[in-house]
Design an enzyme around this catalytic site. Structure first.
Site, PDB file in Angstrom:
ATOM      1  N   LYS A 106       0.827  -1.213   0.000  1.00 33.32           N
ATOM      2  CA  LYS A 106       0.000   0.000   0.000  1.00 33.32           C
ATOM      3  C   LYS A 106       0.862   1.264   0.000  1.00 33.32           C
ATOM      4  O   LYS A 106       0.592   2.198  -0.741  1.00 33.32           O
ATOM      5  CB  LYS A 106      -0.901   0.051   1.244  1.00 33.32           C
ATOM      6  N   ARG A 145      -9.144   1.088   9.371  1.00 33.55           N
ATOM      7  CA  ARG A 145      -8.848  -0.329   9.588  1.00 33.55           C
ATOM      8  C   ARG A 145      -9.914  -1.014  10.418  1.00 33.55           C
ATOM      9  O   ARG A 145      -9.817  -2.214  10.659  1.00 33.55           O
ATOM     10  CB  ARG A 145      -7.506  -0.475  10.312  1.00 33.55           C
ATOM     11  N   ARG A 165      11.260  -7.489   4.611  1.00 37.87           N
ATOM     12  CA  ARG A 165      11.300  -6.077   4.990  1.00 37.87           C
ATOM     13  C   ARG A 165      11.871  -5.915   6.395  1.00 37.87           C
ATOM     14  O   ARG A 165      12.542  -4.930   6.696  1.00 37.87           O
ATOM     15  CB  ARG A 165       9.887  -5.488   4.921  1.00 37.87           C
ATOM     16  N   ARG A 202      12.109  -2.786  11.240  1.00 38.81           N
ATOM     17  CA  ARG A 202      10.951  -2.299  11.982  1.00 38.81           C
ATOM     18  C   ARG A 202      10.690  -3.189  13.181  1.00 38.81           C
ATOM     19  O   ARG A 202      10.774  -4.402  13.091  1.00 38.81           O
ATOM     20  CB  ARG A 202       9.707  -2.301  11.082  1.00 38.81           C
ATOM     21  N   ARG A 260      -0.654  -9.023  13.224  1.00 42.77           N
ATOM     22  CA  ARG A 260      -1.139  -8.012  12.276  1.00 42.77           C
ATOM     23  C   ARG A 260      -2.059  -8.633  11.231  1.00 42.77           C
ATOM     24  O   ARG A 260      -3.063  -8.042  10.841  1.00 42.77           O
ATOM     25  CB  ARG A 260       0.046  -7.309  11.600  1.00 42.77           C
TER      26      ARG A 260
HETATM   27  P1  AMP Z   1       1.329   0.204   8.878  1.00 43.60           P
HETATM   28  O1  AMP Z   1       2.618   0.902   8.644  1.00 43.60           O
HETATM   29  O2  AMP Z   1       0.189   0.834   8.132  1.00 43.60           O
HETATM   30  O3  AMP Z   1       1.399  -1.274   8.666  1.00 43.60           O
HETATM   31  O4  AMP Z   1       0.963   0.416  10.425  1.00 43.60           O
HETATM   32  C1  AMP Z   1       1.836  -0.032  11.432  1.00 43.60           C
HETATM   33  C2  AMP Z   1       1.088  -0.178  12.763  1.00 43.60           C
HETATM   34  O5  AMP Z   1       0.521   1.083  13.152  1.00 43.60           O
HETATM   35  C3  AMP Z   1      -0.092  -1.142  12.724  1.00 43.60           C
HETATM   36  O6  AMP Z   1       0.288  -2.482  12.912  1.00 43.60           O
HETATM   37  C4  AMP Z   1      -0.932  -0.618  13.878  1.00 43.60           C
HETATM   38  O7  AMP Z   1      -0.401  -0.992  15.129  1.00 43.60           O
HETATM   39  C5  AMP Z   1      -0.746   0.890  13.732  1.00 43.60           C
HETATM   40  N1  AMP Z   1      -1.765   1.492  12.840  1.00 43.60           N
HETATM   41  C6  AMP Z   1      -1.568   2.096  11.637  1.00 43.60           C
HETATM   42  N2  AMP Z   1      -2.716   2.520  11.120  1.00 43.60           N
HETATM   43  C7  AMP Z   1      -3.691   2.171  12.001  1.00 43.60           C
HETATM   44  C8  AMP Z   1      -5.098   2.319  12.041  1.00 43.60           C
HETATM   45  N3  AMP Z   1      -5.763   2.920  11.037  1.00 43.60           N
HETATM   46  N4  AMP Z   1      -5.759   1.838  13.127  1.00 43.60           N
HETATM   47  C9  AMP Z   1      -5.108   1.245  14.149  1.00 43.60           C
HETATM   48  N5  AMP Z   1      -3.797   1.066  14.174  1.00 43.60           N
HETATM   49  C10 AMP Z   1      -3.070   1.526  13.107  1.00 43.60           C
END
Ligand code: AMP
Length: 189
Positions: free
Chosen positions: A16, A91, A130, A136, A147
């Site tokens: 994404k 989400r 990654r 990360r 996740r």
């Molecule tokens: P991402 O980089 O989008 O995979 O987000 C990394 C982490 O941030 C996720 O595993 C969640 O812990 C948190 N996170 C990001 N976006 C959201 C969201 N819209 N709602 C809840 N947690 C989020």
């Protein structure tokens, strides 16, 4: 490509972020990534960051009210007035409802939700790769599994929310980045 208010939906590791950055170049509207914003908050040690960190490290979703607040503030900034690419938000059903309500308040409409379809085994491989490259803290195997579960339980049902709203575009997210980008462009018309 005329749609300028988009959101990208897909499991962790679907690409994404990469595709959102390409759309930024093509459309000239900002990417709004809640994951990036939350990581910045964690790095700066802000109250939001302190609240989010343990959830993020374990792979769980950060509580809705925290993420909704951060996104609402961001969408109200001037550069998002002409469009945006939401990446990683919403989400949950509650986030989707909050976004619907906010867009009504702002007097704009979401034009497309691009749902990226990817093979789950391939995703886990991508995420582990990654983990090595980016280091990360939420890319260990247990967090990755969490996740995925969070995605399946809470986020995937949103596909139906956007199908019902008549804005859903489903795109095959497998294969080369360029190919996927092309499919997204086609889906956006
Ligand atoms: P991402 O980089 O989008 O995979 O987000 C990394 C982490 O941030 C996720 O595993 C969640 O812990 C948190 N996170 C990001 N976006 C959201 C969201 N819209 N709602 C809840 N947690 C989020």
């Amino acid at each position: 490509m005329s749609a300028r208010r988009l959101l990208l939906l897909g499991p962790p590791g679907a690409g994404k972020g990469t595709q959102a950055r390409r759309l930024v170049d093509a459309l000239g509207v900002p990417q709004i990534s809640t994951g990036d914003m939350l990581r910045e908050a964690v790095a700066s040690g802000s109250p939001v960051g302190r609240e989010a960190k343990a959830f993020m490290d374990s792979g769980r979703l950060v509580p809705d009210e925290v993420v909704i607040g951060v996104t609402e503030q961001r969408l109200r900034q001037a550069d998002a007035a002409s469009g945006f690419i939401l990446d990683g938000f919403p989400r949950t059903a509650q986030q989707a409802r909050a976004l619907d309500a906010l867009l009504v308040k702002l007097g704009v409409k979401l034009e497309r939700c691009v749902s990226m379809r990817v093979d789950e085994e391939e995703l886990v491989k991508r995420l582990l790769r990654r983990a090595e490259i980016e280091g990360r803290s939420d890319d260990n195997e247990q967090a990755i599994r969490t996740r995925m579960e969070e995605y399946r339980r809470k986020t995937e049902p949103l596909v139906e929310h956007y199908r019902a709203a008549g804005v859903l575009a489903e795109v095959d997210g497998m294969g080369e980045m360029d190919q996927v980008a092309k499919r997204i462009q086609e889906a956006l018309g």
